[in-house]
Design a protein around this motif. Structure first.
Motif, PDB file in Angstrom:
ATOM      1  N   TYR A   1     -21.372   2.020 -87.790  1.00 39.39           N
ATOM      2  CA  TYR A   1     -20.312   2.217 -86.802  1.00 39.39           C
ATOM      3  C   TYR A   1     -20.678   3.314 -85.811  1.00 39.39           C
ATOM      4  N   ASP A   2     -20.054   3.215 -84.648  1.00 41.00           N
ATOM      5  CA  ASP A   2     -20.183   4.223 -83.590  1.00 41.00           C
ATOM      6  C   ASP A   2     -18.822   4.277 -82.912  1.00 41.00           C
ATOM      7  N   MET A   3     -17.952   5.152 -83.446  1.00 39.81           N
ATOM      8  CA  MET A   3     -16.571   5.232 -82.978  1.00 39.81           C
ATOM      9  C   MET A   3     -16.475   6.083 -81.708  1.00 39.81           C
ATOM     10  N   GLY A   4     -15.410   5.875 -80.961  1.00 37.40           N
ATOM     11  CA  GLY A   4     -15.211   6.651 -79.748  1.00 37.40           C
ATOM     12  C   GLY A   4     -14.711   8.057 -80.007  1.00 37.40           C
ATOM     13  N   GLU A   5     -14.175   8.282 -81.210  1.00 39.49           N
ATOM     14  CA  GLU A   5     -13.683   9.619 -81.578  1.00 39.49           C
ATOM     15  C   GLU A   5     -14.202   9.965 -82.968  1.00 39.49           C
ATOM     16  N   LYS A   6     -14.139  11.237 -83.304  1.00 41.17           N
ATOM     17  CA  LYS A   6     -14.716  11.689 -84.561  1.00 41.17           C
ATOM     18  C   LYS A   6     -13.773  11.458 -85.741  1.00 41.17           C
ATOM     19  N   GLY A   7     -14.394  11.137 -86.886  1.00 38.21           N
ATOM     20  CA  GLY A   7     -13.673  11.018 -88.151  1.00 38.21           C
ATOM     21  C   GLY A   7     -14.491  11.715 -89.231  1.00 38.21           C
ATOM     22  N   ARG A   8     -13.857  12.013 -90.359  1.00 39.74           N
ATOM     23  CA  ARG A   8     -14.537  12.779 -91.407  1.00 39.74           C
ATOM     24  C   ARG A   8     -15.484  11.913 -92.216  1.00 39.74           C
ATOM     25  N   CYS A   9     -16.559  12.533 -92.676  1.00 39.54           N
ATOM     26  CA  CYS A   9     -17.452  11.893 -93.639  1.00 39.54           C
ATOM     27  C   CYS A   9     -16.694  11.708 -94.944  1.00 39.54           C
ATOM     28  N   GLY A  10     -16.919  10.588 -95.626  1.00 37.12           N
ATOM     29  CA  GLY A  10     -16.201  10.275 -96.849  1.00 37.12           C
ATOM     30  C   GLY A  10     -16.714  10.982 -98.088  1.00 37.12           C
ATOM     31  N   LEU A  11     -17.805  11.739 -97.989  1.00 40.82           N
ATOM     32  CA  LEU A  11     -18.327  12.482 -99.138  1.00 40.82           C
ATOM     33  C   LEU A  11     -17.568  13.794 -99.294  1.00 40.82           C
ATOM     34  N   SER A  12     -17.084  14.045-100.484  1.00 40.02           N
ATOM     35  CA  SER A  12     -16.266  15.232-100.723  1.00 40.02           C
ATOM     36  C   SER A  12     -17.034  16.523-100.504  1.00 40.02           C
ATOM     37  N   THR A  13     -18.361  16.468-100.601  1.00 40.93           N
ATOM     38  CA  THR A  13     -19.184  17.665-100.403  1.00 40.93           C
ATOM     39  C   THR A  13     -19.559  17.860 -98.933  1.00 40.93           C
ATOM     40  N   CYS A  14     -19.099  16.964 -98.063  1.00 36.29           N
ATOM     41  CA  CYS A  14     -19.491  17.027 -96.651  1.00 36.29           C
ATOM     42  C   CYS A  14     -18.261  17.137 -95.741  1.00 36.29           C
ATOM     43  N   LYS A  15     -17.570  16.036 -95.554  1.00 31.29           N
ATOM     44  CA  LYS A  15     -16.366  15.957 -94.714  1.00 31.29           C
ATOM     45  C   LYS A  15     -16.620  16.310 -93.240  1.00 31.29           C
ATOM     46  N   THR A  16     -17.880  16.281 -92.810  1.00 36.98           N
ATOM     47  CA  THR A  16     -18.224  16.646 -91.439  1.00 36.98           C
ATOM     48  C   THR A  16     -17.694  15.615 -90.447  1.00 36.98           C
ATOM     49  N   PRO A  17     -16.967  16.060 -89.409  1.00 35.37           N
ATOM     50  CA  PRO A  17     -16.510  15.114 -88.378  1.00 35.37           C
ATOM     51  C   PRO A  17     -17.707  14.520 -87.629  1.00 35.37           C
ATOM     52  N   HIS A  18     -17.677  13.224 -87.371  1.00 38.50           N
ATOM     53  CA  HIS A  18     -18.782  12.555 -86.689  1.00 38.50           C
ATOM     54  C   HIS A  18     -18.289  11.247 -86.083  1.00 38.50           C
ATOM     55  N   LYS A  19     -19.092  10.672 -85.179  1.00 38.66           N
ATOM     56  CA  LYS A  19     -18.772   9.383 -84.563  1.00 38.66           C
ATOM     57  C   LYS A  19     -19.620   8.248 -85.125  1.00 38.66           C
ATOM     58  N   LYS A  20     -20.864   8.580 -85.501  1.00 38.83           N
ATOM     59  CA  LYS A  20     -21.793   7.542 -85.945  1.00 38.83           C
ATOM     60  C   LYS A  20     -22.057   7.649 -87.436  1.00 38.83           C
ATOM     61  N   GLY A  21     -22.091   6.506 -88.093  1.00 37.53           N
ATOM     62  CA  GLY A  21     -22.389   6.522 -89.512  1.00 37.53           C
ATOM     63  C   GLY A  21     -22.397   5.121 -90.097  1.00 37.53           C
ATOM     64  N   TYR A  22     -22.198   5.047 -91.425  1.00 35.86           N
ATOM     65  CA  TYR A  22     -22.273   3.776 -92.133  1.00 35.86           C
ATOM     66  C   TYR A  22     -21.091   3.628 -93.085  1.00 35.86           C
ATOM     67  N   LEU A  23     -20.615   2.399 -93.209  1.00 37.86           N
ATOM     68  CA  LEU A  23     -19.679   2.030 -94.258  1.00 37.86           C
ATOM     69  C   LEU A  23     -20.530   1.541 -95.426  1.00 37.86           C
ATOM     70  N   VAL A  24     -20.356   2.166 -96.598  1.00 38.47           N
ATOM     71  CA  VAL A  24     -21.238   1.851 -97.724  1.00 38.47           C
ATOM     72  C   VAL A  24     -20.437   1.326 -98.920  1.00 38.47           C
ATOM     73  N   LEU A  25     -21.085   0.464 -99.660  1.00 37.89           N
ATOM     74  CA  LEU A  25     -20.544  -0.060-100.913  1.00 37.89           C
ATOM     75  C   LEU A  25     -21.151   0.741-102.050  1.00 37.89           C
ATOM     76  N   CYS A  26     -20.317   1.235-102.946  1.00 35.22           N
ATOM     77  CA  CYS A  26     -20.797   2.092-104.040  1.00 35.22           C
ATOM     78  C   CYS A  26     -20.313   1.567-105.397  1.00 35.22           C
ATOM     79  N   LYS A  27     -21.020   1.978-106.430  1.00 39.63           N
ATOM     80  CA  LYS A  27     -20.551   1.742-107.798  1.00 39.63           C
ATOM     81  C   LYS A  27     -20.468   3.091-108.497  1.00 39.63           C
ATOM     82  N   ARG A  28     -19.478   3.224-109.367  1.00 35.93           N
ATOM     83  CA  ARG A  28     -19.306   4.478-110.085  1.00 35.93           C
ATOM     84  C   ARG A  28     -20.317   4.562-111.232  1.00 35.93           C
ATOM     85  N   LYS A  29     -20.795   5.760-111.479  1.00 36.64           N
ATOM     86  CA  LYS A  29     -21.724   5.963-112.600  1.00 36.64           C
ATOM     87  C   LYS A  29     -20.990   5.890-113.932  1.00 36.64           C
ATOM     88  N   GLN A  30     -19.718   6.230-113.919  1.00 38.73           N
ATOM     89  CA  GLN A  30     -18.891   6.148-115.130  1.00 38.73           C
ATOM     90  C   GLN A  30     -17.502   5.660-114.735  1.00 38.73           C
TER      91      GLN A  30
END
Length: 297
Positions: free
Chosen positions: A45-74
């Motif tokens: 994605y490349d949004m026109g406005e900034k949104g937060r990163c979905g990683l709890s250790t990051c949360k950095t506002p950004h416009k460009k990134g990826y929608l990812v599919l994840c599996k839980r380790k537990q």
């Protein structure tokens, strides 16, 4: 942004906003990267406005990134989705994320290549009919023959033909007659400057008159494309395409076919434009104009 299915075999509808992303049923806005593994990237994605990163250790506002599919380790085995900025994805997941990026680009390209091939296969009968029309109904063969005959019959001297080809390459159609200024024109120039012209200036003073324009001048350069496209390249392309089974093609074959088919509509349009130029160029009055003023080419 195009969204891949979980298995990477289909493209879904595009997301147009952060809100649409957040409202996806399995999307989570704060995911601890230590608790998950990325299964695959499913969208860029490349949004026109900034949104937060979905990683709890990051949360950095950004416009460009990826929608990812994840599996839980537990815990739950159900997959989840989150979004990751393109910078933090590489910083946190390293080489693994780079490989997911490559896989995503390849999956998206393969799907688009295959769709392009299928689309052209569906139009193959139409393409063959257009090809035949351009050859005969639109008189492409006749237009080609007339320009070639003009050149092969040496209706211009070799040096003049060379100059005409140069004009064709530069799309320069104007024929201009340049002559030394008359005495009256010299006097007018002296009045304009408020002084007398010396001999060198008088000799260099010229006037130019546009005698007319060569219609369809580019035909002299482009006419050979009528033969190459209508009699060689396009017939071969359509014959090869007829036996293609898109679902059986591997990535390299899909890519190769995409390159061959890309811009096909533009090639048809180019041939039409060239035929039109040939028709204009070979009009009797235009040919006579070129021959009459061949010394000014």
């Amino acid at each position: 942004m195009d969204i891949l299915s979980d298995d990477g075999t289909q493209i879904g509808e595009r997301l147009k906003s952060w809100q649409e992303m957040y409202e996806r049923p399995r999307f989570e806005q704060e995911v601890n990267p230590e608790n998950v593994e990325i299964t695959r990237i499913i969208s860029k994605y490349d949004m026109g406005e900034k949104g937060r990163c979905g990683l709890s250790t990051c949360k950095t506002p950004h416009k460009k990134g990826y929608l990812v599919l994840c599996k839980r380790k537990q815990g739950s085995s159900f997959p989840i989705e989150t979004n990751i900025g393109h910078v933090c994805g590489n910083n946190i997941f390293g080489h693994s994320f780079e490989e997911h990026e490559k896989a995503y680009r390849k999956d998206i390209n393969a799907l688009r290549f295959r769709e392009l091939i299928i689309d052209h296969l569906c139009k193959l009968t139409e393409y063959k009919e257009r090809l035949q029309h351009l050859r005969k109904g639109y008189e492409g063969r006749v237009a080609y023959a007339k320009v070639r005959n003009f050149i092969d019959r040496h209706e211009l001297k070799a040096s003049e033909l060379t100059k005409l080809r140069r004009r064709a390459a530069n799309s320069q159609s104007e024929i201009v007659h340049i002559q030394h200024a008359t005495e009256a024109e010299v006097e007018m120039e002296e009045v304009r400057l408020g002084r007398e012209l010396d001999e060198r200036e008088r000799d260099s003073l010229t006037t130019s008159t546009t005698l007319g324009h060569i219609a369809g001048v580019k035909a002299v350069k482009d006419y050979t494309r009528i033969k190459s496209e209508l009699e060689e390249e396009l017939p071969t392309l359509f014959e090869d395409l007829e036996s293609v089974e898109p679902e059986l093609l591997v990535y390299q074959q899909l890519e190769a076919w995409s390159k061959r088919l890309n811009g096909l509509e533009g090639r048809f349009n180019d041939v039409v434009a060239i035929i039109d130029d040939c028709k204009r160029f070979t009009q009797l009055d235009n040919i006579e104009f070129v021959k009459e003023h061949s010394g000014l080419l």
